[in-house]
Scaffold this motif. Structure first.
Motif, short mmCIF file in Angstrom:
data_model
loop_
_atom_site.label_atom_id
_atom_site.label_comp_id
_atom_site.label_asym_id
_atom_site.label_seq_id
_atom_site.Cartn_x
_atom_site.Cartn_y
_atom_site.Cartn_z
N ASP A 42 0.38 -0.78 -0.12
CA ASP A 42 -0.37 0.53 -0.11
C ASP A 42 1.28 1.07 -0.25
O ASP A 42 1.93 1.55 0.93
N PHE A 43 0.38 2.48 -0.62
CA PHE A 43 1.58 3.29 -0.95
C PHE A 43 1.14 4.61 0.25
O PHE A 43 2.57 4.23 0.64
N LEU A 44 0.58 4.52 0.78
CA LEU A 44 0.22 5.40 2.29
C LEU A 44 1.09 4.33 3.18
O LEU A 44 1.34 5.02 3.65
N SER A 45 0.88 2.87 3.25
CA SER A 45 1.04 2.45 4.24
C SER A 45 2.93 3.27 4.66
O SER A 45 3.71 2.48 5.27
N ALA A 86 6.38 -10.09 0.94
CA ALA A 86 7.39 -10.67 0.36
C ALA A 86 8.85 -10.12 0.53
O ALA A 86 9.11 -8.68 0.53
N SER A 87 9.22 -10.89 0.22
CA SER A 87 10.98 -10.66 0.23
C SER A 87 11.72 -9.53 -0.77
O SER A 87 12.54 -8.55 0.15
N TYR A 88 10.52 -8.98 -1.69
CA TYR A 88 11.42 -7.12 -2.09
C TYR A 88 11.05 -6.31 -1.43
O TYR A 88 11.24 -6.14 -1.30
N LEU A 139 9.87 5.61 -3.79
CA LEU A 139 9.30 5.98 -4.92
C LEU A 139 9.35 4.94 -6.29
O LEU A 139 8.56 4.41 -6.06
N LEU A 140 11.00 4.58 -5.79
CA LEU A 140 11.64 4.33 -7.03
C LEU A 140 11.53 2.58 -6.81
O LEU A 140 10.85 1.95 -7.87
N LEU A 141 11.42 2.14 -6.03
CA LEU A 141 11.35 1.00 -5.52
C LEU A 141 9.85 0.37 -5.27
O LEU A 141 9.37 -0.21 -5.62
N PHE A 142 8.86 1.50 -4.84
CA PHE A 142 7.14 1.06 -5.11
C PHE A 142 7.03 1.34 -6.34
O PHE A 142 6.28 0.15 -6.80
N PHE A 143 7.69 1.43 -7.04
CA PHE A 143 6.86 1.52 -8.19
C PHE A 143 7.06 0.37 -9.40
O PHE A 143 7.00 -0.09 -10.15
N MET A 144 8.71 0.12 -8.97
CA MET A 144 9.22 -1.11 -9.75
C MET A 144 9.05 -2.23 -8.80
O MET A 144 8.98 -3.57 -9.65
N ARG A 145 7.68 -2.14 -7.48
CA ARG A 145 7.55 -3.21 -7.13
C ARG A 145 6.22 -4.59 -7.31
O ARG A 145 7.02 -5.74 -8.14
N SER A 146 5.85 -3.86 -8.82
CA SER A 146 5.38 -5.04 -10.11
C SER A 146 5.90 -5.54 -10.85
O SER A 146 5.18 -7.12 -11.20
N PHE A 147 7.00 -5.43 -10.93
CA PHE A 147 8.17 -6.11 -12.27
C PHE A 147 9.13 -7.66 -11.26
O PHE A 147 9.44 -8.16 -11.55
#
Length: 151
Positions: A42-45, A86-88, A139-147
């Motif tokens: 969750d982004f806000l989390s 997840a480990s990510y 922010l980069l880690l959050f948006f790269m999460r889906s990959f």
């Protein structure tokens, strides 16, 4: 390097290791619930989790950074070892450590200014730079999460 942040990283690793290894063999798993709302993904989390070490480390002019990072180590280890994340998501600890470092830079700058040493404006700029880098990394880690995480 500020010794407070080095101690903080050591406390983070020690807390993470202790809980992770305890949960690997215990029947009753240890689950640490942080002082803020946190739900992996969750982004806000994630923003809450990023701001907690920064704000908590600002207490007592950066000296409380080891306590904040220790709580984050407990959170990550308990969630990872119980399958709650997840480990990510463990990668989000890096921006939190940088944010705690930024808070120690701010605290040191204020203490140095109070005692008549240092250049307050330059030190505050340096701390703000580290905070900006940490936020950009989060922010980069959050948006790269889906990959990197399965859906």
């Amino acid at each position: 390097m500020n010794p407070t942040i080095v101690i903080g990283v050591i406390v983070f690793i020690a807390a993470f290791g202790a809980v992770y290894f305890y949960n690997s063999s215990a029947e009753n798993k240890f689950l640490f619930i942080p002082l803020y709302h946190y739900e992996p993904g969750d982004f806000l989390s994630e923003v809450n989790a990023f701001l907690f070490p920064f704000i908590f480390s600002l207490l007592f002019f950066g000296i409380s950074a080891p306590l904040a990072l220790g709580m984050e180590g407990l959170k990550y280890a308990s969630l990872l070892s119980t399958g709650g994340m997840a480990s990510y998501d463990l990668a989000f600890a890096l921006p939190q450590v940088i944010a705690a470092f930024s808070a120690t830079v701010f605290g040191t700058a204020i203490l140095n200014d109070y005692s008549g040493k240092g250049n307050l404006l330059e030190d505050l700029k340096k701390g703000a730079k580290y905070l900006g880098y940490a936020f950009a990394l989060m922010l980069l880690l959050f948006f790269m999460r889906s990959f990197f995480t399965p859906t």
